[in-house]
Motif scaffolding. Structure first.
Motif, PDB file in Angstrom:
ATOM      1  N   GLY A   1       0.803  -1.213   0.000  1.00 32.09           N
ATOM      2  CA  GLY A   1       0.000   0.000   0.000  1.00 32.09           C
ATOM      3  C   GLY A   1       0.838   1.266   0.000  1.00 32.09           C
ATOM      4  O   GLY A   1       0.482   2.266  -0.628  1.00 32.09           O
ATOM      5  N   LEU A   2       1.971   1.236   0.698  1.00 32.64           N
ATOM      6  CA  LEU A   2       2.837   2.417   0.777  1.00 32.64           C
ATOM      7  C   LEU A   2       3.425   2.748  -0.600  1.00 32.64           C
ATOM      8  O   LEU A   2       3.381   3.906  -1.044  1.00 32.64           O
ATOM      9  CB  LEU A   2       3.960   2.165   1.782  1.00 32.64           C
ATOM     10  CG  LEU A   2       4.945   3.320   1.999  1.00 32.64           C
ATOM     11  CD1 LEU A   2       4.234   4.502   2.646  1.00 32.64           C
ATOM     12  CD2 LEU A   2       6.123   2.857   2.867  1.00 32.64           C
ATOM     13  N   ILE A   3       3.965   1.742  -1.277  1.00 28.19           N
ATOM     14  CA  ILE A   3       4.572   1.976  -2.597  1.00 28.19           C
ATOM     15  C   ILE A   3       3.501   2.299  -3.628  1.00 28.19           C
ATOM     16  O   ILE A   3       3.643   3.221  -4.446  1.00 28.19           O
ATOM     17  CB  ILE A   3       5.398   0.753  -3.022  1.00 28.19           C
ATOM     18  CG1 ILE A   3       6.574   0.550  -2.059  1.00 28.19           C
ATOM     19  CG2 ILE A   3       5.908   0.914  -4.456  1.00 28.19           C
ATOM     20  CD1 ILE A   3       7.318  -0.747  -2.260  1.00 28.19           C
ATOM     21  N   GLY A   4       2.399   1.543  -3.581  1.00 26.12           N
ATOM     22  CA  GLY A   4       1.301   1.839  -4.501  1.00 26.12           C
ATOM     23  C   GLY A   4       0.748   3.235  -4.273  1.00 26.12           C
ATOM     24  O   GLY A   4       0.448   3.966  -5.226  1.00 26.12           O
ATOM     25  N   GLY A   5       0.620   3.626  -2.992  1.00 27.15           N
ATOM     26  CA  GLY A   5       0.122   4.960  -2.668  1.00 27.15           C
ATOM     27  C   GLY A   5       1.061   6.051  -3.147  1.00 27.15           C
ATOM     28  O   GLY A   5       0.610   7.120  -3.589  1.00 27.15           O
ATOM     29  N   ALA A   6       2.378   5.814  -3.066  1.00 24.81           N
ATOM     30  CA  ALA A   6       3.353   6.796  -3.550  1.00 24.81           C
ATOM     31  C   ALA A   6       3.206   6.999  -5.057  1.00 24.81           C
ATOM     32  O   ALA A   6       3.281   8.126  -5.562  1.00 24.81           O
ATOM     33  CB  ALA A   6       4.766   6.340  -3.207  1.00 24.81           C
TER      34      ALA A   6
END
Length: 297
Positions: A45-50
């Motif tokens: 989620g963190l990388i996708g959100g970035a």
């Protein structure tokens, strides 16, 4: 069918589900490498959100005053995504991948029941039969009936059901949010909420170590497939698809995950699993084609 149909609605959701299935395989690889399931979900989620944040920064009209209904629905969708991935990981830890996946993919039933309660759908026996066949296909594909009952726990079962309910929450959340706001803004808010919800539950030091490890390529691929590409496709498809149909079409995800296991991990599929896969593909194709014909009529 016009070519425009292939750029909207169910085809976009099928593409999103394919990326989700791929991300499931990548998650399995990272868990096998010793990374905690919840940490893997958080990094996804963190990388996708970035990546989605970058999309939002490049989108026109990003500073437009947001509608409060879009903000609320996007936040609900973010909580749903966090619950979906978080509960799924907890269910895996306390049962098995087969049990967790089967419980997760009961989501279309919850979506249909909610739509009946809200009177956005009518009771249709063909639709109920399609839902039943989809769930049967998932049961056959995951072979959940072969799981040792001694390995089950109430916590794992409840977490799996929670993952399915959370799936339904993010479907309705995204569906409502896209009525009042642009997809980049909706997704940026949802993933910000996702990070806030899961951040207290993970080891921040291990998250930093993950992004600096030899597995960083797998983590980036996971974030790209499981967030940066899949959710924009899904939200775009939702703008032209009912939540019930979207939840059924998204059941292509376990099919993609199974194919990833065959092509990358060297797994083999038993005859019953092939039957389950055929059921899922057949029902999804039938409902998608029916919808296209009804729109052209």
């Amino acid at each position: 069918m016009s070519m425009a149909w292939w750029l909207a609605g169910p085809p976009l959701i099928i593409a999103a589900a394919a990326f989700w299935g791929l991300s499931g395989g990548l998650s399995g690889l990272l868990i096998e490498h010793g990374w905690a399931p919840l940490l893997v979900a958080f990094c996804r989620g963190l990388i996708g959100g970035a990546l989605i944040l970058g999309w939002w920064l490049l989108a026109p009209g990003r500073y437009r005053r947001p509608d409060w209904r879009m903000l609320a629905a996007s936040a609900i969708a973010g909580v749903g995504v966090a619950g979906n991935l978080g509960f799924y990981c907890i269910s895996i830890a306390h049962t098995s991948v087969a049990v967790a996946a089967t419980l997760l993919y009961t989501a279309p039933l919850y979506v249909y029941l909610a739509a009946l309660v809200m009177r956005t759908e009518r009771l249709r026996w063909p639709r109920l039969l399609a839902l039943a066949l989809i769930i049967l296909g998932v049961v056959l594909l995951t072979r959940v009936f072969q799981v040792d009952p001694a390995k089950l726990s109430w916590l794992g079962i409840l977490a799996g059901l929670g993952g399915g309910l959370s799936y339904a929450v993010f479907i309705f959340g995204f569906g409502q949010a896209t009525r009042y706001g642009r997809p980049p803004s909706v997704l940026a808010i949802a993933f910000a909420v996702f990070v806030v919800v899961l951040l207290p539950l993970i080891d921040i030091g291990r998250a930093g170590a993950a992004l600096g490890s030899a597995d960083v390529g797998l983590f980036v691929a996971l974030g790209l497939a499981g967030g940066g590409l899949s959710f924009p496709l899904y939200v775009a498809g939702l703008r032209d698809t009912s939540p019930v149909l979207a939840s059924v079409v998204a059941m292509m995800e376990p099919v993609t995950a199974a194919l990833f296991g065959v092509g990358v991990l060297g797994n083999t599929l038993a005859p019953l699993q092939l039957v389950g896969m055929a059921l899922i593909i057949g029902i999804v194709t039938l409902l998608s084609v029916q919808r296209a014909r009804s729109q052209q009529a």
